[in-house]
Write an enzyme that holds these catalytic residues in place. Structure first.
Site, PDB file in Angstrom:
ATOM      1  N   SER A 187       0.885  -1.284  -0.032  1.00  0.00           N
ATOM      2  CA  SER A 187       0.047  -0.201  -0.043  1.00  0.00           C
ATOM      3  C   SER A 187       0.709   1.415  -0.050  1.00  0.00           C
ATOM      4  O   SER A 187       0.257   2.188  -0.531  1.00  0.00           O
ATOM      5  CB  SER A 187      -1.060  -0.070   1.229  1.00  0.00           C
ATOM      6  OG  SER A 187      -0.329   0.144   2.415  1.00  0.00           O
ATOM      7  N   HIS A 215      -6.288  -3.656  -1.245  1.00  0.00           N
ATOM      8  CA  HIS A 215      -5.926  -2.497  -2.206  1.00  0.00           C
ATOM      9  C   HIS A 215      -6.235  -3.146  -3.854  1.00  0.00           C
ATOM     10  O   HIS A 215      -5.435  -2.601  -4.622  1.00  0.00           O
ATOM     11  CB  HIS A 215      -4.524  -1.968  -2.034  1.00  0.00           C
ATOM     12  CG  HIS A 215      -4.397  -1.089  -0.744  1.00  0.00           C
ATOM     13  ND1 HIS A 215      -5.012   0.272  -0.857  1.00  0.00           N
ATOM     14  CD2 HIS A 215      -3.978  -1.121   0.383  1.00  0.00           C
ATOM     15  CE1 HIS A 215      -4.988   0.955   0.231  1.00  0.00           C
ATOM     16  NE2 HIS A 215      -4.041   0.041   1.041  1.00  0.00           N
ATOM     17  N   LYS A 246     -13.091  -0.263   1.582  1.00  0.00           N
ATOM     18  CA  LYS A 246     -12.051   0.396   0.734  1.00  0.00           C
ATOM     19  C   LYS A 246     -12.990   0.706  -0.685  1.00  0.00           C
ATOM     20  O   LYS A 246     -13.760   1.361  -0.706  1.00  0.00           O
ATOM     21  CB  LYS A 246     -10.753  -0.031   0.480  1.00  0.00           C
ATOM     22  CG  LYS A 246      -9.831   0.086   1.605  1.00  0.00           C
ATOM     23  CD  LYS A 246      -8.318  -0.184   1.539  1.00  0.00           C
ATOM     24  CE  LYS A 246      -7.688  -0.121   2.742  1.00  0.00           C
ATOM     25  NZ  LYS A 246      -6.964  -0.954   3.340  1.00  0.00           N
TER      26      LYS A 246
HETATM   27  C1  LIG Z   1      -6.851  -1.493   4.861  1.00  0.00           C
HETATM   28  C2  LIG Z   1      -6.100  -2.780   4.818  1.00  0.00           C
HETATM   29  C3  LIG Z   1      -6.429  -3.702   5.882  1.00  0.00           C
HETATM   30  C4  LIG Z   1      -7.438  -3.149   7.011  1.00  0.00           C
HETATM   31  O1  LIG Z   1      -8.709  -3.490   6.479  1.00  0.00           O
HETATM   32  P1  LIG Z   1     -10.018  -2.666   7.590  1.00  0.00           P
HETATM   33  O2  LIG Z   1     -11.059  -3.602   6.795  1.00  0.00           O
HETATM   34  O3  LIG Z   1      -9.878  -1.485   7.349  1.00  0.00           O
HETATM   35  O4  LIG Z   1      -9.588  -3.369   8.680  1.00  0.00           O
HETATM   36  C5  LIG Z   1      -5.901  -4.809   5.976  1.00  0.00           C
HETATM   37  N1  LIG Z   1      -4.833  -5.183   4.991  1.00  0.00           N
HETATM   38  C6  LIG Z   1      -4.437  -4.481   4.154  1.00  0.00           C
HETATM   39  C7  LIG Z   1      -3.556  -4.769   3.171  1.00  0.00           C
HETATM   40  C8  LIG Z   1      -4.798  -3.185   3.847  1.00  0.00           C
HETATM   41  O5  LIG Z   1      -4.793  -2.344   3.233  1.00  0.00           O
END
Ligand SMILES: *Cc1c(COP(=O)(O)O)cnc(C)c1O
Length: 400
Positions: A187, A215, A246
């Site tokens: 990310s 992502h 997301k």
């Molecule tokens: C955003 C993210 C998470 C966490 O996701 P949430 O549902 O907001 O807890 C976990 N792993 C990765 C790679 C992320 O980018």
């Protein structure tokens, strides 16, 4: 006793402040979108172009999702007031799991309160001390924490380094099960994991593959099913985790998608699933709808990737150093942490909201502005972002 803890908290806070890594949260007075309403230091409302949400498909304020969530409030109530296995499972929860599995082409899926919780619970429930987990060094914090909570033996390989991964697989050869785990997309860099090579090594060394596709789900790959689809390794990845927080509407909730026995075992044993409240019905209903929208979102995906291409080309032409790639995460490299922070401040004055990332989130000396494109951005807005960067970059001597 309590006094001394408060004193040491105060001291730690001032250390964080002095090191320049104190995080201040900006208040937003509008829905999440391409343009958001915030306030400047003088308290005046300002509308700014937003380049830092994970709102890849622009669904965070989608009218169809809002209508669906409202209807579910009426039909299914506000909250469940229970964990899933006591009396917290509605038809909506089960439908979201089935919908997720169908979208990702796995046998089944299980919904967690967040992907942080999915990653937090998956390793401890599936692996014991006879087993090995082999983890990319740039994996998300939730994977690192989840591994810490499990009794499995831990191996780590350098980011996306297949020679090192193979070395670790050899070292773990006497373990009962070997699970390789990687982010689908890293990310901070927008770099995509080398899943074909990972799957080859997994098959050669009799290991399983887990991919966290937070992502990627919804917008990478022809159908939007993520990195495994994009790279042609669907069916060779054994465990997928991801988020509804997301691209898929951006509310909350996470999942593990896998073969039925794995999902069934997680339902029995994963602690963040067993001991945390069920996801709110309105969010489940809207997430089901978000998957349907994402499946059909060929145009939005094209807009998103066009925006990323346009932004990358414009920024490169202006003289900025980017991390090359094909993901809508576009890191603009600055180097010095203070300079990156100043650049972000200047950008806000020019009406563009971006965030600077520095050590320890990224390596020392590699401070950057991480921008994220959205299908909600217009080409004109992308051009405006490049123009603002160009002006601000010249002001700070980052470009000539
Ligand atoms: C955003 C993210 C998470 C966490 O996701 P949430 O549902 O907001 O807890 C976990 N792993 C990765 C790679 C992320 O980018």
């Amino acid at each position: 006793m309590s006094r001394s803890l408060i004193d040491s908290a105060r001291k730690t806070l001032s250390d964080i402040e002095a090191s320049g890594t104190f995080k201040r949260e900006r208040l937003i007075y509008s829905p999440q979108s391409a343009i958001i309403r915030t306030r400047d230091t003088g308290g005046h409302e300002q509308e700014v172009l937003n380049l830092c949400a994970n709102n890849y498909l622009g669904l965070a304020d989608n009218p169809r999702l809002i209508e669906t969530a409202k209807a579910a409030l009426d039909s299914h109530g506000f909250g469940m007031a229970s964990v899933r296995f006591i009396c917290g499972t509605q038809d909506l929860h089960r439908r979201l799991e089935e919908r997720t599995a169908a979208f990702l082409r796995t046998e089944d899926a299980i919904v967690f309160p967040s992907c942080f919780d999915a990653n937090g619970g998956v390793f401890e429930a599936l692996l014991g001390k006879e087993d090995a987990v082999i983890s990319d060094s740039l994996n998300h914090a939730s994977i690192i924490d989840g591994i810490r909570l499990s009794k499995a033996q831990r191996f780590r390989y350098a980011n996306n380094d297949m020679a090192d991964l193979e070395q670790q697989l050899i070292e773990a050869k006497d373990c009962r099960h070997r699970l390789i785990v990687t982010d689908g997309v890293f990310s901070m860099d927008g770099i995509i994991a080398d899943l074909p090579a990972i799957c080859d090594l997994a098959e050669k060394h009799d290991a399983l593959v887990m991919v966290d596709d937070c992502h990627a789900t919804g917008f990478m790959g022809e159908r939007g099913a993520g990195t495994a689809e994009m790279l042609g390794v669907e069916g060779r990845v054994h465990i997928l985790t991801g988020t509804y927080g997301k691209a898929l509407g951006g509310a909350s909730g996470g999942y593990v998608a896998a073969a039925s026995p794995i999902v069934d075992l997680l339902r029995q044993k994963a602690r963040p699933y067993l001991f945390s409240n069920a996801v709110a019905p309105a969010i489940c209903a809207a997430a089901i709808e978000a998957i349907s929208i994402a499946e059909q979102a060929t145009d939005a995906r094209r807009r998103l990737h066009d925006n990323a291409g346009r932004f990358r080309a414009g920024m490169s032409a202006a003289g900025f150093t980017l991390i090359e790639g094909q993901h809508p995460i576009v890191p603009v490299m600055v180097g010095d942490a203070a300079k990156a922070a100043q650049l972000a401040d200047t950008m806000l004055r020019h009406g563009v909201y971006v965030i600077a990332f520095s050590y320890p989130v990224v390596p020392e000396g590699k401070a950057r502005i991480r921008t994220q494109m959205s299908a909600a951005h217009t080409p004109e807005q992308v051009g405006r972002a490049v123009a603002a960067f160009t002006q601000a970059g010249m002001e700070h001597g980052i470009i000539g």
